[in-house]
Design an enzyme around this catalytic site. Structure first.
Site, PDB file in Angstrom:
ATOM      1  CE  LYS A  37      -2.303   1.820   3.698  1.00 47.20           C
ATOM      2  NZ  LYS A  37      -2.293   3.285   3.718  1.00 47.20           N
ATOM      3  CG  ASP A  69      -4.715   4.621   1.384  1.00 47.51           C
ATOM      4  OD1 ASP A  69      -5.860   5.045   1.172  1.00 47.51           O
ATOM      5  OD2 ASP A  69      -4.218   4.539   2.519  1.00 47.51           O
ATOM      6  CE  LYS A  71      -7.519   7.213   3.675  1.00 45.46           C
ATOM      7  NZ  LYS A  71      -6.125   6.751   3.585  1.00 45.46           N
ATOM      8  CG  ASP A  74     -12.083  17.714  -6.462  1.00 48.70           C
ATOM      9  OD1 ASP A  74     -13.023  18.480  -6.767  1.00 48.70           O
ATOM     10  OD2 ASP A  74     -10.911  18.104  -6.338  1.00 48.70           O
ATOM     11  CB  THR A 133     -10.540   5.187  12.438  1.00 44.66           C
ATOM     12  OG1 THR A 133      -9.303   5.274  11.752  1.00 44.66           O
ATOM     13  CG2 THR A 133     -11.352   4.038  11.890  1.00 44.66           C
ATOM     14  NE  ARG A 224       2.691   2.766  12.897  1.00 47.05           N
ATOM     15  CZ  ARG A 224       1.917   3.577  13.613  1.00 47.05           C
ATOM     16  NH1 ARG A 224       2.488   4.481  14.400  1.00 47.05           N
ATOM     17  NH2 ARG A 224       0.615   3.502  13.550  1.00 47.05           N
TER      18      ARG A 224
HETATM   19  O1  C5P Z   1       1.572   1.158  11.009  1.00 44.95           O
HETATM   20  P1  C5P Z   1       0.113   0.792  11.020  1.00 44.95           P
HETATM   21  O2  C5P Z   1      -0.126  -0.709  10.982  1.00 44.95           O
HETATM   22  O3  C5P Z   1      -0.647   1.461  12.133  1.00 44.95           O
HETATM   23  O4  C5P Z   1      -0.429   1.374   9.631  1.00 44.95           O
HETATM   24  C1  C5P Z   1      -1.800   1.326   9.297  1.00 44.95           C
HETATM   25  C2  C5P Z   1      -2.012   1.905   7.937  1.00 44.95           C
HETATM   26  O5  C5P Z   1      -3.410   1.933   7.689  1.00 44.95           O
HETATM   27  C3  C5P Z   1      -1.518   3.326   7.736  1.00 44.95           C
HETATM   28  O6  C5P Z   1      -1.131   3.445   6.360  1.00 44.95           O
HETATM   29  C4  C5P Z   1      -2.738   4.156   8.019  1.00 44.95           C
HETATM   30  O7  C5P Z   1      -2.714   5.391   7.360  1.00 44.95           O
HETATM   31  C5  C5P Z   1      -3.837   3.267   7.462  1.00 44.95           C
HETATM   32  N1  C5P Z   1      -5.167   3.509   8.024  1.00 44.95           N
HETATM   33  C6  C5P Z   1      -5.441   3.411   9.372  1.00 44.95           C
HETATM   34  N2  C5P Z   1      -6.703   3.646   9.831  1.00 44.95           N
HETATM   35  C7  C5P Z   1      -7.676   3.952   8.972  1.00 44.95           C
HETATM   36  C8  C5P Z   1      -7.428   4.047   7.615  1.00 44.95           C
HETATM   37  C9  C5P Z   1      -6.142   3.812   7.168  1.00 44.95           C
HETATM   38  O8  C5P Z   1      -4.547   3.105  10.166  1.00 44.95           O
HETATM   39  N3  C5P Z   1      -8.890   4.116   9.432  1.00 44.95           N
END
Ligand code: C5P
Length: 245
Positions: A37, A69, A71, A74, A133, A224
């Protein structure tokens, strides 16, 4: 649900503006995850060529499925143009904000379908973001939406389905309600995943990979816990094994 292997359900979030680092991660993870992603941070720093470079770094052979991703949100004409502009990158998954409305979503879908046919590639799975979220009920009220976040998520998921899109991004806690509303074929892509014992970082409402799949997630977005590991490929393999166990 399709019979994807646990590994194929993992979409690794390469959240970095650093093209070389994203390339290294992509190379290390080739064959260990179902896709990569790339989002706004990466795209705005590196552009379409950066995306191509990372996809190519992932394997000498076929590049991994790409979740772009970005998003989009517009007016319909502009979103359709944005969709057409990224289609040469052959994303496997592309997303828009459901709050852009029914016509914006149907127009985006038409653009993706037409451009895919024109390029001779598969149409990407088109997914919508419902309510970010990071927003709670008070935040929604402050922008004039008196509806509780949970109701708004379901309303926008239903609108996404009405527009003919393939699914939504949702938090693990929303899976059951959206499944009940939208049925078994609606794709649910779920971030906020933490293997048991992993650091939460800034995520508050998390689920383990196994729990999220058991709840009905189709794909897990994991950043992460994989990218921050000493051995990202081993971390991804361990997560797949945890889901399978
Ligand atoms: O590092 P981590 O596992 O927290 O990354 C989660 C990924 O999912 C990030 O790219 C974050 O921007 C994305 N994301 C999220 N919550 C959402 C939508 C997308 O954590 N509601």
């Amino acid at each position: 649900m399709t019979n994807l292997k646990p590994r194929d359900r993992i979409l690794v979030a390469l959240d970095t503006p650093d093209g070389a680092r994203a390339g290294d991660l992509s190379r290390a993870l080739g064959g260990y995850v179902g896709g990569i992603k790339l989002g706004l941070e990466f795209f705005n720093a590196n552009g379409p060529q950066g995306v191509r470079d990372v996809a190519q770094a992932a394997s000498e052979g076929a590049p991994p499925p790409l979740f772009l991703d970005l998003k989009f949100h517009d007016i319909p004409n502009t979103v359709a143009g944005a969709v057409r502009s990224v289609m040469p990158l052959a994303p496997a998954i592309l997303n828009v904000h459901a709050a852009g409305g029914l016509v914006m979503m149907t127009t985006a879908l038409e653009a993706a379908t037409e451009e895919a046919a024109h390029l001779g590639i598969a149409r990407p799975m088109l997914i919508a973001v419902t309510v970010l979220t990071s927003l709670d009920d008070d935040d929604l009220a402050a922008v004039g939406q008196a509806t509780p976040a949970r109701d708004q998520v379901l309303r926008l998921a239903a609108l996404t389905q009405k527009a003919g899109l393939d699914g939504v991004v949702c938090s693990a806690k929303e899976i059951a309600a959206i499944r009940a509303e939208c049925g078994p074929d609606f794709k649910l892509i779920v971030p906020g995943i933490r293997p048991a014992g992993a650091a939460l970082g800034d995520q508050k409402r998390v689920m383990t990979p196994k729990q999220a799949i058991a709840e009905g997630a189709d794909y897990l977005v994991i950043g992460r816990p994989i990218t921050g590991a000493d051995d990202p490929a081993a971390a991804a393999a361990a997560i797949a094994a945890e889901v399978e166990a």
